[in-house]
Design a protein around this motif. Sequence first.
Motif, short mmCIF file in Angstrom:
data_model
loop_
_atom_site.label_atom_id
_atom_site.label_comp_id
_atom_site.label_asym_id
_atom_site.label_seq_id
_atom_site.Cartn_x
_atom_site.Cartn_y
_atom_site.Cartn_z
N UNK A 1 26.81 43.27 31.22
CA UNK A 1 27.48 42.32 32.09
C UNK A 1 28.83 41.91 31.51
N UNK A 2 28.87 41.68 30.22
CA UNK A 2 30.10 41.31 29.52
C UNK A 2 31.16 42.41 29.70
N UNK A 3 30.76 43.65 29.57
CA UNK A 3 31.69 44.76 29.71
C UNK A 3 32.22 44.87 31.14
N UNK A 4 31.33 44.75 32.13
CA UNK A 4 31.77 44.82 33.52
C UNK A 4 32.68 43.65 33.88
N UNK A 5 32.37 42.49 33.34
CA UNK A 5 33.24 41.34 33.59
C UNK A 5 34.62 41.58 32.99
N UNK A 6 34.65 42.19 31.81
CA UNK A 6 35.93 42.53 31.20
C UNK A 6 36.75 43.47 32.06
N UNK A 7 36.09 44.42 32.72
CA UNK A 7 36.81 45.35 33.59
C UNK A 7 37.52 44.58 34.71
N UNK A 8 36.81 43.65 35.32
CA UNK A 8 37.45 42.85 36.38
C UNK A 8 38.66 42.10 35.82
N UNK A 9 38.50 41.50 34.66
CA UNK A 9 39.59 40.71 34.08
C UNK A 9 40.78 41.60 33.70
N UNK A 10 40.53 42.76 33.13
CA UNK A 10 41.64 43.62 32.71
C UNK A 10 42.42 44.14 33.90
N UNK A 11 41.71 44.48 34.98
CA UNK A 11 42.39 44.90 36.21
C UNK A 11 43.31 43.78 36.69
N UNK A 12 42.79 42.57 36.69
CA UNK A 12 43.59 41.42 37.11
C UNK A 12 44.77 41.19 36.18
N UNK A 13 44.52 41.21 34.87
CA UNK A 13 45.56 40.88 33.90
C UNK A 13 46.73 41.86 33.96
N UNK A 14 46.45 43.14 34.16
CA UNK A 14 47.53 44.10 34.30
C UNK A 14 48.42 43.73 35.49
N UNK A 15 47.81 43.30 36.57
CA UNK A 15 48.58 42.85 37.72
C UNK A 15 49.36 41.59 37.44
N UNK A 16 48.74 40.65 36.73
CA UNK A 16 49.41 39.38 36.41
C UNK A 16 50.61 39.63 35.50
#
Length: 333
Positions: free
Chosen positions: A263-278
């Motif tokens: 779950x931690x890893x999948x949550x990180x994927x969502x965050x990294x996708x977002x952060x690249x956009x930010x």
Amino acid sequence: MERLEHLTAWARTVLPAPLLDLQPASADASFRRYFRASTEAGSFIVMDAPPSHEDCKPFLHVARLFRGAGANTPEILAENLAQGFLLLSDFGNTTYLAALEKDAGDADRLYRDANTALIKIQSASQPGELPAYDAELLRREMRLFPDWYLARHLGIGLDTEQQNVLDTTFNNILANTLAQPQVYVHRDWHSRNLMLTDADNPGVLDFQDAVYGPITYDLASIYKDAYIRWDEDRVLDWLVRYWQAASKAGLPVQADFGAFYRDFEWMGVQRHIKVLGIFARLCHRDGKDGYLKDMPLVMDYLRKACARYNGLGDFLRLLDEIEGKSMDAGYTF
């Protein structure tokens, strides 16, 4: 300049001693600015949040909510919501990042303290106090990746097949994150927002966007930090320690650590996708290109996680295709 004059005049009326000096303390990725007011009674932070761009009410609500849970958020000493000014207690200027870059030998203690503070916040969680970190918000965050990172930063558009891969990936991520237990989420729980303090470490900042959402989100923020990298074995140790302490505190973590880590890893994927956009948006919309140097680490986190789990392989191949296109166009990650 006129706004700074108004802020200075207001600060003089609420400080406990005459103002000796007012200097910039920091600025964040929004329109908020922070100033350090020096007096004979000590130093204080004056926050400037222009009402036309920022709303102080969420900051005040979350500050008191987290402080009531036992976390060390700034004390609210005075407020002027009409003008967007707040007077806060001062945690000093040593972030976790600054402390760790100077001496990484204290990392275990600092991250243990961060885990303890996070568990206090999560243990106080109640639905209805904070906005929901729901599918709409999670998806809107991920849309920053195609809109700002791909289209604006790299100048790349997706064909129909690639768009289908992206949509399927987003749906897979949402299925995992929305199924996780829900708690209070700071949303930027990382080394630049945790302050090294002599007592009740850490001081907690930049919490005004807190939500009620997946329990692993803040862990992904701090242990897959965009600004500092740790060996995966060390991260695993810190996560195990969190998981054990959270379970003991009665938080709804997965009974199996392997499932919790996934779950931690999948949550990180969502965050990294977002952060690249930010980071791309901060550069191209706001003129803050300093975040571009942090993109390679974020992309590395993203690639490693996608390589490990079923449901993310097609997205990894899409990243490969994007990298090939960006190199042809003269861009690099």
